[in-house]
Design a protein around this motif. Structure first.
Motif, PDB file in Angstrom:
ATOM      1  N   CYS A 509       0.922  -1.427   0.106  1.00  0.00           N
ATOM      2  CA  CYS A 509      -0.195   0.071   0.164  1.00  0.00           C
ATOM      3  C   CYS A 509       0.663   1.407   0.167  1.00  0.00           C
ATOM      4  O   CYS A 509       0.000   1.748  -0.367  1.00  0.00           O
ATOM      5  N   ARG A 512       2.255   2.166  -3.466  1.00  0.00           N
ATOM      6  CA  ARG A 512       1.217   2.958  -4.611  1.00  0.00           C
ATOM      7  C   ARG A 512       0.302   1.649  -5.241  1.00  0.00           C
ATOM      8  O   ARG A 512       0.063   1.936  -6.236  1.00  0.00           O
ATOM      9  N   VAL A 514      -2.613   0.084  -3.903  1.00  0.00           N
ATOM     10  CA  VAL A 514      -3.969  -0.091  -4.293  1.00  0.00           C
ATOM     11  C   VAL A 514      -4.353   2.017  -5.527  1.00  0.00           C
ATOM     12  O   VAL A 514      -5.267   1.031  -6.560  1.00  0.00           O
ATOM     13  N   VAL A 589      -3.619   0.366   6.040  1.00  0.00           N
ATOM     14  CA  VAL A 589      -3.777  -0.442   4.564  1.00  0.00           C
ATOM     15  C   VAL A 589      -4.947  -0.219   4.904  1.00  0.00           C
ATOM     16  O   VAL A 589      -6.194  -0.065   3.606  1.00  0.00           O
ATOM     17  N   HIS A 592      -6.239   2.882   3.054  1.00  0.00           N
ATOM     18  CA  HIS A 592      -6.053   3.153   1.663  1.00  0.00           C
ATOM     19  C   HIS A 592      -6.815   2.487   0.895  1.00  0.00           C
ATOM     20  O   HIS A 592      -7.688   3.030  -0.574  1.00  0.00           O
ATOM     21  N   LEU A 593      -7.407   1.411   2.054  1.00  0.00           N
ATOM     22  CA  LEU A 593      -8.855   0.722   1.333  1.00  0.00           C
ATOM     23  C   LEU A 593      -9.846   1.536   0.976  1.00  0.00           C
ATOM     24  O   LEU A 593     -10.263   1.581  -0.179  1.00  0.00           O
ATOM     25  N   SER A 596     -10.165   4.491  -1.667  1.00  0.00           N
ATOM     26  CA  SER A 596     -10.585   3.802  -3.238  1.00  0.00           C
ATOM     27  C   SER A 596     -12.143   3.259  -3.732  1.00  0.00           C
ATOM     28  O   SER A 596     -11.891   2.203  -2.797  1.00  0.00           O
TER      29      SER A 596
END
Length: 1012
Positions: A509, A512, A514, A589, A592-593, A596
């Motif tokens: 993550c 980059r 994602v 993590v 990041h998710l 998105s």
């Protein structure tokens, strides 16, 4: 007899220059050594081969050989077959894989998907190609089964020619002289449809000339010329098949041994190679093994003759490949006999570093083609040294086409036995291999990623690879490649790593990953990849997305376990500290998710929000000092964890639709710890939590209004009680803090009072109004700041609320503060020289006009009721109205600002300003000395001239009439205002500009008052 037509037309055998990578060799191959046969080709009256070969040769159509012939080969091998038979329990043991191990032939064992018992809606809402690949929940076994099917693609197993491959060596066109042929030079079309008797006669003539024992120069030239003719007609599938199964083939093998010179032997070998390359059928008794044996002996006996090897190796390779494809198709190995072991020895010797690069390329091409098949011939190349030898060619060759062929051959051998690539890693080192992956050309990177995927799938070096950070970083960098195949394989490699090592998810993550997933997902949704027929990337990407969507619950669960184990402890144990250091950084993590668009809709569920709220509760405990994690992970790491956790919810609330169905969960489990964090000693957390509270409250309230639904009673009461009992008591301290803390605190009040009358009363009962007025005094120098914007918006809500206690607001100084705010804001808006952005002052002016209008409406209603009571004789109390008029009198100072606002281009400003001005003059007449100053009189004149709407004209005239009839001074001012008088005359009965009798009557009344 089984036809080879179907088999040999299914796998594309194209020159390397036509490979999907598009890379071309930087090397121009030297022409083939033709010896004295050139004399025959250059003789007068030669005929181009194109005149004989009317129909396209089969080798040129070998671009059709893709797909079904390799459909069996494309299936990945079952990794369980790699386990030595002595192992027990199905556990892989890397130490049992020895360099000398020789795997048995593979068979395709595609693992079927186990039906998911609990289907979950973990798919994007919009229909995209990704949703067609993975549906429902997959077990890890089913997931890895689908992954194994994606290891090798069509482009990994393309078959290119060995003979006449322009990437290896460029052959001149084959020509013959029909004048010295001594037999009819039938074209291919004629030979295809020739009668059996004529065919036998033709074949007898060919064999007779080849078997001629005459050794003169002319006889040799005639024999070479005949062999050139055979090369031309052998390029047709049907003709090649008939010739291969005729006595001519045996005769050609004999001449490999007994031909009087090497020119004839080389040309005989070429004819045999072309026959093997283009034949569509191989009968059981065809002596191909004998031909392979003779060729091998010739190469071994003349091994130092590179030119001779260049003539014989292509034929040898085509014969071996022919047997391999036949065995794979018929599944009857050994039908034509076993290929001698000496063949493999000779070919591997041809890969040595001291060999001519053309010989290297031919040998590598033979291995590449043969190992595309599942056959005994392919197993013969699997030795302990084959991997390192091919790797050496790949790393040290200066010819790109040879390097690609070498790594492709290694890739296909690894498909049969992953130990081939294992031997490479053990010999040169993993770091060297990873470095080669990063710097290789595009097509080579594709093959290397396939090698790594096969290794990870088999379990060899699994633990080492999944823990190698440099390997992971290198693979992620390949996601920038323009090649969809490389990106797809990189996603597949990363998926293997993330399945077996969750810790690498954080590194991925941060690198980059994602972002790369989002980029390719957008391409999938737009259909760009499907337009080119390439679904491979979408399949790999869908599996990776499916796996990553299962990660947030696991990550949150691990974090909760780690925090629960230290809850209430001042000194965590060593084991607990290690667990905290391992789990808490993974919150990044989750961030990041949820940021998105690919993962966010599936990640944010009720269970997710409940877990998140529980983590916030633990953070509250940490902030209050009840739990100490600073000693375990460090102060900076602790603060970073809290910041990332709060940022996660901040990312979620940017998309209100996500929380639409979970409002009660948010109110019950997330907002309480956020409210508690408002009391934090850490200014950053206090500010962060206030901002989240205000934005979340705004989200919840606005969503209810947009949907036209009422909040559930429990949710509404819980939210109200939370703010009333826990948050509002802290406001006295919060509002005195430096910016921007008061701004977010006031923003929360604005949100709550905008749609909730109950909360408006709550603000008044909590005695917050004096605090709000103190905030105005402290921030009056920065009226355009966020704090003042929130204050004005809050005052607007309080004044606009019907249940608001206006009397209390008046008594606490509302009039004075509104006058000051309005004066400063209107001055900014009227300042022509102000070059700053006027959007904020304009917005504030709208709010202040609304506040002023609300106040004047309230005052007018109170005065009207008092006058009505007095007129009716009911004896109503007029003192309250008089007190209110006295308190509101400072508002008359705003008349001198309201009049300049009337010419504003915005019609709304004119409308509200004129109404406020009308109510002010109705209440107080012309008490303001500047009401009809020369400048204001000029404004009135311009307005009366420019406004064409009779309603607007009547309103302006009524304002003027009230001013001049209630004050002698204003009457005197009007007499001196020449332009205004002319405007009135124009509206009067004698003027022509007014068509409305009421307007003319009002204008006449004002003119008569001044003596006109």
């Amino acid at each position: 007899m089984l036809s080879l037509e179907k088999i040999r037309t299914q796998a594309p055998r194209i020159p390397i220059s036509e490979n999907s990578s598009g890379f071309k060799s930087k090397f121009d191959c030297v022409g083939l050594f033709l010896l004295s046969s050139r004399n025959v080709l250059e003789c007068s009256g030669t005929q181009d081969s194109k005149e004989i070969l009317q129909s396209p040769p089969s080798r040129q159509t070998k671009g059709e050989k893709s797909g079904q012939r390799l459909s069996h080969s494309f299936r990945p091998e079952n990794p369980t077959e790699l386990q030595p038979k002595s192992t027990v329990g199905g556990q892989l043991n890397e130490s049992l894989f020895l360099l000398s191990s020789r795997p048995t032939p593979r068979t395709s064992t595609a693992v079927g998907l186990s039906p998911g018992e609990n289907m979950t809606q973990n798919l994007p809402q919009k229909t995209s190609p990704l949703t067609k690949v993975v549906s429902g929940h997959l077990s890890q076994q089913a997931l890895e089964s689908q992954m194994r099917e994606l290891i090798y693609t069509d482009s990994d197993l393309v078959v290119t020619p060995i003979i006449d491959n322009p990437k290896i060596i460029k052959q001149p066109p084959t020509k013959f002289d029909p004048r010295i042929l001594h037999l009819p030079a039938h074209s291919v079309d004629k030979l295809v449809f020739i009668k059996d008797q004529d065919w036998n006669d033709f074949l007898l003539q060919v064999c007779s000339q080849i078997d001629s024992t005459e050794r003169s120069m002319g006889a040799s030239r005639a024999k070479l010329n005949l062999l050139c003719y055979l090369c031309v007609i052998a390029a047709h599938r049907d003709v090649a098949t008939r010739l291969l199964h005729s006595p001519l083939f045996q005769l050609l093998i004999q001449h490999l041994r007994i031909a009087p010179n090497w020119d004839i032997r080389a040309k005989v070998a070429r004819v045999i190679g072309l026959l093997a390359s283009h034949t569509t059928e191989l009968q059981e008794n065809t002596p191909v093994i004998e031909a392979i044996t003779v060729l091998t002996e010739l190469i071994r006996e003349n091994f130092r003759n590179s030119k001779l090897k260049q003539c014989l190796l292509p034929t040898l390779g085509e014969l071996i490949y022919l047997i391999a494809t036949q065995e794979e198709a018929k599944r009857t190995p050994g039908e034509w006999g076993a290929v001698p072991l000496a063949v493999y020895t000779v070919l591997i010797r041809c890969l040595r570093e001291r060999e001519d690069h053309v010989v290297n390329h031919m040998a590598a091409q033979i291995i590449e083609n043969v190992c595309t098949t599942y056959s005994a011939e392919a197993q013969g190349f699997i030795t302990g040294e084959i991997g390192p030898v091919l790797w050496y060619l790949f790393r040290h060759s200066t010819v790109d086409s040879l390097r690609i062929t070498a790594i492709s051959a290694l890739c296909r051998i690894t498909r049969h036995s992953p130990t081939a690539f294992q031997n490479v890693i053990e010999k040169v080192g993993l770091n060297s291999v990873i470095s080669s992956l990063a710097s290789a050309i595009c097509k080579a990177q594709q093959y290397m990623l396939t090698l790594f995927t096969a290794m990870l799938s088999s379990g060899i070096h699994l633990q080492r690879l999944i823990q190698e950070k440099e390997f992971v970083s290198t693979v992620i960098r390949l996601l920038d490649s323009p090649s969809t195949s490389i990106r797809a394989k990189a996603f597949l490699v990363l998926l293997y790593i993330l399945i077996h090592n969750h810790e690498m998810l954080l590194l991925s993550c941060q690198a980059r990953l994602v972002m790369y997933i989002e980029r390719d997902s957008r391409k999938m949704a737009a259909g760009k990849e499907q337009q080119s027929g390439n679904e491979y990337l979408s399949k790999c990407l869908a599996l990776l997305i499916h796996h990553l969507m299962q990660e947030p619950p696991r990550v949150l669960g691990d974090i909760l376990d780690a925090l629960a184990s230290v809850s209430g402890r001042k000194h965590p144990s060593t084991v607990q500290a290690k667990q905290l250091r391992m789990c808490l950084p993974l919150m990044l993590v989750v961030l990041h998710l949820v940021t998105s668009q690919v993962f966010r809709p599936q990640v944010v569920t009720e269970e997710f929000l409940f877990s998140y709220g529980t983590i916030l509760s633990y953070i509250k405990s940490v902030d209050m000092g009840e739990t100490n994690i600073d000693g375990a992970i460090g102060l900076m790491a602790s603060e970073e964890f809290i910041k990332i956790t709060l940022s996660t919810f901040e990312a979620i609330i940017q998309y209100p639709i996500l929380l639409k169905d979970y409002c009660s969960t948010v109110v019950d489990y997330i907002l309480p710890p956020l409210v508690s964090l408002v009391q934090s000693q850490n200014v950053e957390w206090r500010l962060f939590s206030l901002r989240l509270l205000s934005e979340t409250a705004s989200l919840l309230v606005n969503q209810e209004v947009e949907d036209g639904k009422e909040v559930k009673a429990d949710t509404h009461s819980n939210l109200l009680a939370l703010i009333r009992d826990v948050l509002l008591p802290q406001y006295e301290l919060i509002l005195t803090e430096p910016d921007p803390v008061p701004a977010y605190a006031l923003k929360l009040l604005v949100v709550m009072t905008e749609h909730n009358p109950t909360f408006t009363r709550l603000v008044e009962d909590s005695k917050l109004v004096p605090l709000i007025f103190e905030v105005i005094l402290e921030h009056q120098e920065n009226i355009l700041g966020n704090t003042m914007q929130s204050v004005i918006a809050l005052l607007n809500n309080l004044v606009a609320c019907k249940d608001s206690n206006m009397k209390l607001l008046y008594e606490q100084g509302l009039v004075c503060h509104v006058c000051n705010l309005f004066t400063e804001t209107a001055t900014l808006c009227l300042d022509v020289g102000n070059k700053n952005n006027d959007e904020i002052p304009a917005a504030l002016l709208f709010s202040l006009l609304d506040i002023l209008h609300g106040m004047l409406t309230y005052t007018s209603s109170v005065v009207r009721l008092a006058l009505q009571a007095q007129k009716s004789g009911s004896g109503g109390d007029t003192q309250a109205a008089e007190d209110l008029l006295r308190l509101s009198k400072p508002l008359t100072d705003l008349i001198s600002l309201l009049i300049p606002l009337l010419p504003n281009e915005d019609p709304e400003i004119f409308e509200v300003s004129s109404k406020c001005l009308s109510m002010l003059v109705q209440l107080y007449g012309g008490e303001n000395p500047d009401s009809l100053s020369p400048r204001n009189a000029e404004n009135f004149a311009d307005l009366l001239t420019s406004k064409k709407d009779p309603k607007e004209q009547k309103l302006l005239l009524k304002i003027l009439r009230r001013m001049v009839t209630s004050s002698e001074k204003r009457l005197a001012d009007l007499k001196d205002a020449g332009s205004l008088l002319r405007a009135l005359e124009g509206l009067g009965p004698s003027g022509s500009s007014s068509a409305d009798s009421a307007v003319a009557s009002l204008a006449l009344e004002i003119l008569q008052a001044v003596g006109h």
